[in-house]
Scaffold this motif. Structure first.
Motif, mmCIF file in Angstrom:
data_model
loop_
_atom_site.group_PDB
_atom_site.id
_atom_site.type_symbol
_atom_site.label_atom_id
_atom_site.label_comp_id
_atom_site.label_asym_id
_atom_site.label_seq_id
_atom_site.Cartn_x
_atom_site.Cartn_y
_atom_site.Cartn_z
ATOM 1 N N GLU A 76 0.705 -1.250 0.186
ATOM 2 C CA GLU A 76 0.003 -0.002 0.150
ATOM 3 C C GLU A 76 0.928 1.219 0.083
ATOM 4 N N VAL A 77 2.169 1.158 0.263
ATOM 5 C CA VAL A 77 3.038 2.266 0.037
ATOM 6 C C VAL A 77 2.964 2.927 -1.366
ATOM 7 N N LEU A 78 2.755 4.147 -1.680
ATOM 8 C CA LEU A 78 2.993 4.475 -2.928
ATOM 9 C C LEU A 78 4.051 4.400 -3.759
ATOM 10 N N ASP A 79 3.980 3.854 -4.975
ATOM 11 C CA ASP A 79 5.166 3.748 -5.786
ATOM 12 C C ASP A 79 5.969 4.966 -5.884
ATOM 13 N N SER A 80 5.305 6.072 -5.841
ATOM 14 C CA SER A 80 6.146 7.435 -6.022
ATOM 15 C C SER A 80 6.782 7.721 -4.798
ATOM 16 N N VAL A 81 6.157 7.196 -3.444
ATOM 17 C CA VAL A 81 7.070 7.465 -2.358
ATOM 18 C C VAL A 81 8.175 6.515 -2.257
ATOM 19 N N ALA A 82 7.872 5.271 -2.534
ATOM 20 C CA ALA A 82 9.135 4.434 -2.445
ATOM 21 C C ALA A 82 10.131 4.782 -3.328
ATOM 22 N N ALA A 83 9.890 5.310 -4.304
ATOM 23 C CA ALA A 83 11.014 5.762 -5.237
ATOM 24 C C ALA A 83 11.539 6.923 -4.893
ATOM 25 N N LYS A 84 10.831 7.848 -4.282
ATOM 26 C CA LYS A 84 11.349 9.448 -3.548
ATOM 27 C C LYS A 84 12.297 8.698 -2.333
ATOM 28 N N VAL A 85 11.864 7.826 -1.579
ATOM 29 C CA VAL A 85 12.533 7.624 -0.569
ATOM 30 C C VAL A 85 13.955 6.705 -1.065
ATOM 31 N N GLN A 86 14.116 6.177 -2.176
ATOM 32 C CA GLN A 86 15.323 5.459 -2.824
ATOM 33 C C GLN A 86 16.051 6.677 -3.068
ATOM 34 N N SER A 87 15.584 7.710 -4.100
ATOM 35 C CA SER A 87 16.169 8.940 -4.402
ATOM 36 C C SER A 87 17.105 9.611 -3.299
ATOM 37 N N ARG A 88 16.002 9.773 -2.274
ATOM 38 C CA ARG A 88 16.802 10.645 -1.020
ATOM 39 C C ARG A 88 17.878 9.742 -0.452
ATOM 40 N N VAL A 89 17.749 8.312 -0.344
ATOM 41 C CA VAL A 89 19.037 7.755 0.127
ATOM 42 C C VAL A 89 20.039 7.913 -0.810
ATOM 43 N N GLN A 90 19.756 7.811 -2.110
ATOM 44 C CA GLN A 90 20.895 8.169 -3.081
ATOM 45 C C GLN A 90 21.744 9.412 -2.996
ATOM 46 N N GLU A 91 20.861 10.331 -2.404
ATOM 47 C CA GLU A 91 21.438 11.720 -2.475
ATOM 48 C C GLU A 91 21.983 11.708 -0.795
ATOM 49 N N GLY A 92 21.913 11.048 -0.202
ATOM 50 C CA GLY A 92 22.558 11.122 1.200
ATOM 51 C C GLY A 92 21.815 10.840 2.455
ATOM 52 N N MET A 93 20.496 10.638 2.276
ATOM 53 C CA MET A 93 19.622 10.387 3.467
ATOM 54 C C MET A 93 20.102 9.061 4.392
ATOM 55 N N GLY A 94 20.322 8.921 5.602
ATOM 56 C CA GLY A 94 20.539 7.567 5.894
ATOM 57 C C GLY A 94 19.046 6.805 6.248
ATOM 58 N N PHE A 95 19.298 5.583 6.099
ATOM 59 C CA PHE A 95 18.072 4.522 6.054
ATOM 60 C C PHE A 95 18.275 3.317 7.049
ATOM 61 N N ILE A 96 17.301 3.499 7.954
ATOM 62 C CA ILE A 96 17.318 2.375 8.946
ATOM 63 C C ILE A 96 16.175 1.315 9.014
ATOM 64 N N VAL A 97 16.318 0.220 8.555
ATOM 65 C CA VAL A 97 15.434 -0.549 8.114
ATOM 66 C C VAL A 97 14.960 -1.685 9.078
ATOM 67 N N LEU A 98 14.004 -1.760 9.684
ATOM 68 C CA LEU A 98 13.681 -2.651 11.075
ATOM 69 C C LEU A 98 12.936 -3.859 10.556
ATOM 70 N N HIS A 99 13.367 -4.870 11.207
ATOM 71 C CA HIS A 99 12.665 -6.199 11.163
ATOM 72 C C HIS A 99 11.939 -6.589 9.780
ATOM 73 N N SER A 100 10.528 -6.765 9.840
ATOM 74 C CA SER A 100 9.851 -7.089 8.645
ATOM 75 C C SER A 100 9.831 -6.088 7.464
ATOM 76 N N SER A 101 10.608 -4.885 7.574
ATOM 77 C CA SER A 101 10.532 -4.110 6.610
ATOM 78 C C SER A 101 11.738 -4.477 5.607
ATOM 79 N N HIS A 102 12.343 -5.833 5.844
ATOM 80 C CA HIS A 102 12.952 -6.136 4.873
ATOM 81 C C HIS A 102 12.306 -6.567 3.441
ATOM 82 N N MET A 103 10.940 -6.665 3.307
ATOM 83 C CA MET A 103 10.240 -6.694 2.316
ATOM 84 C C MET A 103 9.619 -5.388 1.983
ATOM 85 N N SER A 104 9.907 -4.178 2.653
ATOM 86 C CA SER A 104 9.152 -3.002 2.196
ATOM 87 C C SER A 104 9.784 -2.642 0.809
ATOM 88 N N LYS A 105 9.015 -1.855 0.136
ATOM 89 C CA LYS A 105 9.362 -1.535 -1.292
ATOM 90 C C LYS A 105 10.732 -0.483 -1.486
#
Lengths: 243, 243, 243, 243
Positions: A76-105
């Motif tokens: 249910e996470v929007l594709d556009s939001v997932a893509a934006k998070v990916q871009s932000r990480v590429q640009e420098g944002m840190g990203f901590i992925v907890l537990h079942s989020s291994h399957m998050s977009k």
């Protein structure tokens, strides 16, 4: 001050009484609460059912490290939001992925693998061995620590080779798991950390809290830089080319 | 026999006379031609304008290693085809990504980074240094080799840390580039190889041909295995759990 | 044919009756016996108490892969022999390091770390999880396999970051261990494999035998090359230097 | 305060007039001078011809990061001192290895490889490309920087795969080189940095100085810990073992 946004799907807590008992204000607030006690951090939260999944451009502009919790509503996470998070990480944002989020977009977009694993919910004991004793994420953590009752996650965990494997878990049911791993993608640092669950009260554990605090500091961006633009136009030679 | 499919966008060759002169039957056939001379390989081709971009399930079922060339029409590759290529690599298919295909959809899906770089088309000299002299991909290649006229690709190349960096290129214009890199994603092996161009006759070079042949052999799958399913249901404990 | 030399300290077997019962002809011969059944290999043995520790220049000239077993007499290996083994690996010889050989002189010379670990001899169960399912060393090995009675080796294992972590062990006493790891040093490939013991009959186990056979093939040199000489004299420039 | 010891062979400066002109107080003092201006650091020096090569236990006890310069007298460093430096790094001391020190005893002990490379002294231009733009060592350094006149070091550089490759150098004579690399050995962090020479005034260059300052901070120990002792005695099981 490192600006942290704790994102939570925030669904279980509303529909499942046991989850609501463990995390009455939602997992995001349980995590935000201990982060707020650390004066290195400025903390906010965001959830799936807010507009733009709570992650507008403005929120992301003000986020240095994003902590992610998802479980039953990854799709249910929007594709556009997932893509934006990916871009932000590429640009420098840190990203901590907890537990079942291994399957998050966004995690799967950043990894490029299926991120699948074996699992079992039997409430068994987990012992996390620290195999990177000098990594900043394990500062103040000894040789190992234990969680009395956890969900088991087991190998094979389908991830790209981690830059560093920080923890390996032992489970009383017989499995092992690479339960703490880091990668860099572009300018951004990523920490996957296995512990956590919607009914086991893992995020109240002080060792877990210390590790997440360490990880926020380690993931904080060294710099921000858009990488998309460099590909647009050719560059001039530095040396004289004779051909 | 390793079953190889050489995929080509096959657009330049139809619209640009200079490209058509260098590769009259398309880049895919130039590559397929030298692969066919190697009796380890069974070779076919596929192109963008065929139905399903030439990559039906049947074609992919019969492909052990996919060689990819794309340049100006990356965005026209169907999302469903790009996703299928990603899945096949995760399950074991080898994937050789040539030159401008660094911006192709399936490569970017597998890497999770922007895959951007610096570039310049000045026809300058490129010298590729072999920094993995015992890797199977460099078998029969000496300390270095040269390409008289190439397009420059320069750092920073935004890729995940490679499992092995095979070649580093020197350019007369003053840049360097990690021009040969390998990664594993799930069961599949990936080789990115920088040389190639639509007007420079790179794929007729015998050293380039030897490296691509070596790479096909190295990328050939050890086994196939779907990884998506393991996540669906919980597994039984191996040991008796007391808690 | 890959020429394999199996080296053994060969001391326990002479002084300890229980060891002699398990390995009446010495551990080296137990290992050589199953290797000899594989027609890819030509096998010989060498032991500590032979002249030059059994590893004369001639023996090493005829060795593609050296398998090493040592335990209680690491310090009696001649420094000159240890240095020669290190050089041979740098030049291309494969090196398989078994069990307690983690403290052997040549392995420590190649690693540069202390190679220390935690251990316990309680005869407990060990389960080795295959976390590199497409690595040639795990060909034919499933998700995991078990050894009923083993000596425990536990983290922290002080080794350089492995190029690949092949196995992670689970122990019933509560520890985990990176029980299969590979590195490259110069032209040579190294495989450290934890299983083995002087009284537990590990080397009669068919899965163990298959893995060691796989490893011999994987470690076999791609090429030999002295690396010491390139440093001696300056090289001529390839390009014209103007300064 | 990070306690830094700058070690120098200090021989060239005494016998070669040109070297003495460039570094009248020795290379160690040129390096110590710019480090002293940084109030994060407390700096001392040590040289080969002092007792115990200037590196007594007391000096090492008071050293968090050791910077090493050696060139023509590597073999005169005492084996006992080289071994002590190796141990200290394993226990947590940072180690910065400059230029020709790639052939120094302690670096080779820590690497396990020959550490050989190609070289040429032609005073050519070197351009160092930053391929780890978010690594703390490259903080404040842009895409690349140049050194007008340098000694060339070229591939193949026989080192273990670095944990991170920080810089790649381009030389006008046609070579490339992995000119900045980091590794961890035990608790200690190591940075090899190629620039430097006894007659080219590299250590007066402000970019070089900034990188060395960054590296001192990055190499500073997270913790100290002896690793040799854990191997001595067996450990008790954490879980009850039934067998």
């Amino acid at each position: 001050m490192i600006r942290v946004t704790v994102w939570n799907e925030y669904r279980h807590e509303k529909v499942n009484e046991r989850v609501a008992q463990v995390y009455p204000n939602g997992i995001h607030n349980a995590i935000a609460d201990f982060l707020k006690k650390d004066d290195r951090f400025k903390v906010r939260t965001a959830t799936l059912d807010e507009p733009e999944n709570g992650l507008s451009d403005q929120v992301l502009d003000e986020t240095d490290v994003l902590v992610w919790w998802g479980h039953k509503a990854h799709e249910e996470v929007l594709d556009s939001v997932a893509a934006k998070v990916q871009s932000r990480v590429q640009e420098g944002m840190g990203f901590i992925v907890l537990h079942s989020s291994h399957m998050s977009k966004p995690f799967r977009l950043l990894m490029g693998t299926t991120c699948t694993l074996k699992w079992r919910k039997a409430g068994e004991k987990e012992r996390l061995w620290n195999i990177s004793p000098t990594h900043p994420i394990t500062k103040g953590i000894g040789d190992y620590f234990e969680l009395e009752h956890t969900e088991m996650y087991g190998e094979y965990f389908d991830i790209p080779k981690p830059d560093d494997n920080i923890f390996i878990s032992w489970f009383s049911g017989g499995e092992v798991f690479r339960s703490g791993c880091v990668w860099t993608r572009g300018n951004g640092r990523i920490f996957y950390f296995k512990p956590g669950h919607e009914t086991f009260p893992i995020y109240y554990d002080q060792t877990i809290q210390k590790i997440i605090c360490n990880a926020v500091e380690w993931c904080a961006p060294v710099m921000y830089r858009k990488l998309d633009c460099v590909n647009v136009s050719p560059i001039e030679p530095i040396e004289i080319i004779e051909c």
